[in-house]
Design a protein around this motif. Structure first.
Motif, mmCIF file in Angstrom:
data_model
loop_
_atom_site.group_PDB
_atom_site.id
_atom_site.type_symbol
_atom_site.label_atom_id
_atom_site.label_comp_id
_atom_site.label_asym_id
_atom_site.label_seq_id
_atom_site.Cartn_x
_atom_site.Cartn_y
_atom_site.Cartn_z
ATOM 1 N N SER A 76 62.164 23.692 -2.596
ATOM 2 C CA SER A 76 63.054 23.654 -3.756
ATOM 3 C C SER A 76 62.474 22.716 -4.800
ATOM 4 O O SER A 76 62.337 21.512 -4.566
ATOM 5 N N ASP A 122 65.240 32.020 -5.970
ATOM 6 C CA ASP A 122 66.028 31.606 -7.132
ATOM 7 C C ASP A 122 65.070 31.209 -8.246
ATOM 8 O O ASP A 122 64.355 30.219 -8.147
ATOM 9 N N HIS A 178 60.845 26.094 3.548
ATOM 10 C CA HIS A 178 61.893 25.866 2.544
ATOM 11 C C HIS A 178 61.318 24.991 1.433
ATOM 12 O O HIS A 178 60.931 23.848 1.675
ATOM 13 N N ASP A 232 63.916 15.281 1.644
ATOM 14 C CA ASP A 232 64.757 15.584 0.486
ATOM 15 C C ASP A 232 64.841 14.339 -0.399
ATOM 16 O O ASP A 232 65.465 13.344 -0.035
ATOM 17 N N HIS A 276 60.658 21.626 5.435
ATOM 18 C CA HIS A 276 61.694 21.600 4.391
ATOM 19 C C HIS A 276 61.322 20.543 3.365
ATOM 20 O O HIS A 276 61.209 19.366 3.692
ATOM 21 N N ARG A 317 63.681 22.882 -8.190
ATOM 22 C CA ARG A 317 64.581 23.186 -9.303
ATOM 23 C C ARG A 317 64.556 22.067 -10.337
ATOM 24 O O ARG A 317 64.591 20.898 -10.014
ATOM 25 N N ASP A 372 63.007 28.018 -4.409
ATOM 26 C CA ASP A 372 63.852 27.758 -5.577
ATOM 27 C C ASP A 372 63.001 27.111 -6.661
ATOM 28 O O ASP A 372 62.592 25.959 -6.548
ATOM 29 N N SER A 374 64.003 18.749 -6.135
ATOM 30 C CA SER A 374 64.756 19.227 -7.297
ATOM 31 C C SER A 374 65.224 18.071 -8.164
ATOM 32 O O SER A 374 65.581 16.993 -7.673
ATOM 33 N N SER A 414 65.623 14.841 -3.791
ATOM 34 C CA SER A 414 66.150 15.489 -4.991
ATOM 35 C C SER A 414 67.183 14.627 -5.716
ATOM 36 O O SER A 414 67.747 13.684 -5.161
ATOM 37 N N SER A 474 64.105 27.400 -9.968
ATOM 38 C CA SER A 474 65.024 27.605 -11.082
ATOM 39 C C SER A 474 64.978 26.472 -12.098
ATOM 40 O O SER A 474 64.567 25.346 -11.807
ATOM 41 N N ASP A 511 62.421 19.285 -0.650
ATOM 42 C CA ASP A 511 63.296 19.416 -1.814
ATOM 43 C C ASP A 511 63.018 18.267 -2.783
ATOM 44 O O ASP A 511 63.305 17.110 -2.496
#
Length: 1021
Positions: free
Chosen positions: A222, A278, A220, A169, A194, A224, A252, A198, A171, A254, A196
């Motif tokens: 993400s 998302d 997973h 992660d 996982h 975003r 995700d 974002s 993000s 988004s 992320d």
């Protein structure tokens, strides 16, 4: 008993499995193993590079030899090696007061922890320090979380060495740099499940789908707000192989608006295992038949398509989806799209198992009412219908939803008496409801005491309605879980006993415009955790008690404006404020000198409209740069010279020192305010020239130096170095010289006021280059102005949506319709030029009529001459036009009658002549606005024009206006013409008469002679 024992063993087994997964284990034996000394020293070195605000790492001591017992540290029970460093800050979560928060840098001393498998430093602040590249050498890492740590620089390719990573992660690190091939390291992370990234800018990354979606274990993902678009996203996204993506559970994408602009959603069919999708903020308006492609995913339980430009008008099949294909949905968010009331019909037939439903700010639902059928969604826990302009009341069926814990109905037009609704609440709802928001509606009547029956209520927001009555202690007697209380902008009276101690500890207290009584509310002394306190306009007339200044440790926003608080402020120099706190004590009766504020911890300070006096030398006691963004000390009686120590406050966006008694020169150090956008120094006693150092403040949007004694010329650099100026006020000074041509470069200017100076020369023809005054209100300049207001909104606005009502709003003092007014909320809409009371000469340039959006033009009290341009009628938005006390001549152009908004016109004391044009607005003005022009005639002046005295010259059709217009426009037909014509007529008339008389005498003579002859003939016969 046996069942409990089995459950306990199962829990231990699960914990053991998860712990082993990240490289450490739990052992119930009394282990003798201690941490490795080299690793202990590495941790102590790591601590030395950190700033520990809350003494979170107090257990990290050189005295304690066993680092395995330190906060956030876990060791392998067999080897003693440190395997877990778990230090996520709780600063990012506003719901609880901060107790864990670190600053500084991530030291490379962590390389001494080669057995580390788990590293979490999220939500700490490393202040833009370079990305810790050395982490790529911690090859045993399985879990890495550096989210929201404010690190910068490129993601290192060494990350490819972390082949054991399961979770990554990075993000919310906005300053991380991503280049074309910056994600190549991902292909080596075969164990990653996982990921992320974002809010990391991936706009330059090439072929990201192949690098991300092909990870064999990924479940997973993400991405975003990563600035992904169709321009950098290749078609491979549309052909993802089913074997490499079918395991994906969470996706995700988004807030990547341009991602799907021209592509379709066919690739979704490969994501058969997807449970969470998302795509909020992705433009799906061009995607054909999107409902069947999204809603047919067999495992989907969470779907968010908010702000996707969707519409029932373009996708009617959305309303005909079979219930069996969407009934598995538990979470649905379609906010920010365009749907009509028919969306409700689909919901009740297709999504019967919904747990969370969000339909916020949907265009097309205005004038709809909340259907009673919502009561059929028995599983519903969250219902959010905010911002739809819904009408009617709250259906009684909602009060029977036993699972409902969050009801958000704010920003609608709902009405009724709350007694009608709350009296029908079922007992199961009173036990379940946690968040009740009906702010910004039209509810009336009192707040029922039965609100106290909602024993699990955490949020009560009834802000901005028309509620009346008295709030007693009984309303809150059972609300011991209440965290958010917003009763503001109603007509409520809070009446509590002096020694009342509330049963709750609030995080948000918003009571603006409620009547709290004249005494300072003592019950606030019991509140130890509040982040926001707003008791503005509450009728308090008291001094602030000493106990109040012992703030909770996480206060972010304090508003006590518009009361009658008095006395001297306490010394606030001790570190009581949380970083980025906003303080508003404006519009009170505080006096004395301004006490010392710890400006290092304050982002916004407003002490305006009080009675403070003396100097502001406390600003010079700063010895380190601050994060102060807004300082408003206007409308006091502060005095002395402005301090010359602005270097440490260079983050200021707003500085307002207007309407005080400061004197002396503007200090050169103000040029260090390179971020300032709104600068107000007006109505003081400042002297000297405008300092050249201000040219470095090139972010300025408002520069207000009016009503001082500044001298010298208007600096030409204003037009060249301050390109974003929207407001320039140099009014009422001693400035001289000519109007600088460089001011014509201010293409965003909307208010230009250099009146009441000694400016000479002519108004330059290039004034037509002030193009913001020729564009409609939806202009770049207005957007720049709005962005300045937005920029100074303090960080607490993220957690407290009503802060916009109390944030700094710029203002300006302008002469309007002959009087001085202060404009505030409407300031961004004004477009004004005021060059009055100077020594300008020459003609009014015709190019000024290109500024077609001007609302006010004041050129009075100069030495302007020549004609008023006949194109003056092009300024159709003009409300005020003042050309008085000049030397203008000729006639008033007929086109001035086209100015239908004109309600203030002054042309007095010139040399104008002819007839005043006829127009609805003009004839309603006072005659004094035309006096001092002796050759001017016509209404509303009492002296009539000649054509008014001779109505026979009006054409036979009675078309008076046509003749008037023709006579006014024909400048050759003057009074002399009428005099000559009259004399010519008289002479011609009598000449004709004289000749006629002579002719008659001649005729009569001949007739008499002929008669005599006839008589003689007759006698002879």
């Amino acid at each position: 008993m046996r069942a409990c024992y089995l459950q306990f063993l199962l829990l231990l087994a699960l914990l053991s499995c998860n712990a082993t997964k990240f490289g450490f284990s739990f052992d119930l034996r009394d282990s003798k193993v201690r941490c490795i000394e080299e690793e202990r020293q590495a941790l102590l070195q790591f601590k030395q590079h950190l700033v520990d605000h809350y003494h979170w790492l107090s257990s990290w001591s050189s005295i304690d030899e066993d680092c395995c017992k330190w906060e956030g540290i876990k060791c392998n029970n067999k080897t003693g090696h440190v395997v877990m460093l778990d230090l996520p800050s709780d600063y990012g979560w506003y719901a609880e007061p901060a107790t864990k928060y670190l600053e500084g840098e991530i030291s490379s001393s962590l390389l001494g922890l080669q057995y580390l498998t788990y590293l979490d430093l999220s939500y700490n602040n490393f202040s833009g320090k370079p990305f810790p590249n050395f982490i790529g050498s911690l090859t045993r890492l399985q879990y890495l979380n550096l989210s929201s740590t404010n690190i910068a620089g490129a993601i290192p390719q060494q990350f490819g060495n972390l082949s054991r990573l399961i979770s990554l992660d990075l993000s919310r690190n906005y300053d991380m740099i991503t280049e074309a091939h910056n994600l190549d390291w991902l292909i080596h992370l075969s164990s990653l499940t996982h990921l992320d990234l974002s809010l990391v800018n991936l706009s330059q990354v090439v072929n990201w789908p192949n690098k991300v979606m092909m990870l064999p274990s990924l479940t997973h993902l993400s991405l975003r707000y990563c600035s992904l678009s169709t321009f950098t996203t290749p078609p491979q996204l549309l052909s993802i192989n089913a074997s490499t993506s079918s395991q994906l559970l969470f996706l995700d994408l988004s807030d990547n608006y341009d991602l799907m602009e021209v592509y379709n959603l066919d690739w979704l069919i490969h994501l058969s295992s997807l449970t969470y999708l998302d795509m909020s903020g992705v433009n799906l308006s061009q995607v054909v038949n999107w409902p069947n492609k999204v809603m047919m995913l067999p495992s989907l339980t969470h779907l968010s398509l908010s702000s996707c430009s969707l519409s029932t008008l373009t996708t009617p099949q959305f309303l005909s989806i079979n219930a069996s294909t969407s009934s598995q949905l538990l979470f649905l968010d379609l906010s920010g799209n365009y749907f009509t009331c028919s969306i409700f019909h689909w919901l009740f037939n297709s999504t019967t198992n919904l747990v969370d439903l969000h339909l916020r700010y949907i265009n097309g639902l205005h004038e709809c009412s909340i259907p009673d059928a919502f009561g059929s969604l028995n599983s519903l826990q969250t219902l959010n219908l905010a911002g739809n302009m819904l009408v009617g009341g709250i259906p009684r069926s909602l009060w029977n939803l036993c699972s409902l814990d969050s009801l958000h109905l704010g920003y609608n037009r709902l009405s009724g008496n709350l007694y009608e609704f709350m009296s029908n609440a079922s007992s199961c709802l009173t036990d379940s409801l946690q968040h009740f928001v009906i702010s910004d509606n039209r509810f009336t009547g009192p707040l029922p005491e039965t609100i106290g029956n909602l024993s699990n209520l955490e949020t009560l927001n009834i802000d901005n309605n028309s509620l009346t009555g008295v709030i007693y202690e009984a309303h809150f007697s059972n609300l011991n879980k209440l965290k958010w209380l917003d009763l503001g902008f109603n007509f409520l009276i809070l009446r509590f006993s002096h020694d009342w101690v509330p049963p709750f500890q609030l995080y948000v207290i918003s009571l603006s415009s409620c009547r709290l009584g004249s005494a300072f509310p003592k019950w606030l002394q019991s509140q130890k955790n509040y982040i926001v306190l707003d008791i503005s306009n509450a009728g308090i007339s008291d001094t602030i008690p000493v106990w109040f200044w012992d703030f909770p440790p996480r206060l972010q926003y304090l508003v006590m404006s518009n009361n009658q608080l008095h006395g001297n402020l306490s010394d606030l120099s001790s570190p009581r404020f949380n970083e980025l706190a906003g303080i508003d004590l404006s519009a009170n009766l505080f006096g004395g000198s301004i006490s010392h504020f710890l400006l290092n911890n304050v982002s916004s300070l407003d002490l305006s409209n009080n009675r403070f006096s003396g100097p502001i030398s406390f600003l010079c006691e700063l010895n380190t740069p601050t994060l102060l963004e807004s300082l408003n000390l206007s409308n006091n009686t502060l005095s002395g010279e402005l301090p010359n120590c602005w270097t440490y406050i260079h983050h200021l966006v707003v500085l307002n020192l207007a309407n005080n008694n400061f004197y002396g020169k503007i200090p050169d150090s103000m040029g260090s305010l390179v971020s300032v956008q709104l600068l107000h120094l007006s109505n003081n006693g400042l002297v000297g020239k405008i300092p050249t150092s201000l040219k470095k403040c090139n972010e300025l949007i408002t520069l207000d130096l009016g009503a001082n004694n500044l001298s010298g010329t208007i600096p030409p650099w204003i037009g060249d170095s301050l390109p974003n100026l929207v407001i320039l006020n140099l009014r009422s000074n001693q400035l001289y010289g000519s109007f600088p041509l460089s001011l014509c470069h201010l293409s965003y200017i909307q208010i230009l006021d250099i009146s009441l100076n000694k400016i000479e020369g002519t108004i330059p023809e290039c004034i037509y280059n002030l193009t913001a005054m020729s564009r409609t209100m939806d202009t770049i300049s207005s957007a720049i102005y709005a962005s300045a207001i937005y920029a100074i909104a303090i960080s607490a606005s993220v957690i407290y949506p009503n802060l916009g009502r109390n944030s700094y709003i710029d203002h300006a003092s302008l002469v309007w319709k002959g009087r001085e007014f202060e404009f505030k909320n409407s300031l961004g809409l004004l477009k004004v030029i005021d060059l009055s009371n100077n020594k300008l000469r020459g003609e009014i340039p015709e190019g000024i009529t290109n500024l077609t959006e001007l609302i006010a033009l004041n050129l009075s009290r100069n030495n302007l001459s020549g004609l008023i341009t006949s194109k003056i009628g092009l300024l159709r938005k003009l409300e005020c036009l003042d050309l008085s006390r000049n030397q203008l001549n000729g006639e008033i152009p007929m086109s001035i009658s086209n100015l239908s908004f004109l309600n203030q016109l002054d042309l007095s004391a010139n040399n104008l002549s002819g007839k005043i044009p006829i127009g609805t607005q003009i004839q309603s003005l006072d005659a004094s606005r035309f006096l001092g022009n002796p050759k001017l005639c016509g209404s509303p002046l009492p002296n009539k024009c000649i054509d008014d005295l001779h109505p026979s010259y009006i054409n036979t059709r009675g078309d008076k206006n046509q003749n008037v217009q023709e006579n006014v426009d024909d400048r050759f037909i003057t009074k002399g013409f009428y005099v000559a014509a009259t004399l010519g007529f008289i002479g011609g008339f009598w000449g004709v008469c004289f000749i006629s008389v002579l002719n008659i005498r001649y005729i009569m003579k001949h007739l008499t002679s002929n008669a005599r002859m006839m008589l003689h003939v007759a006698a002879a016969l």
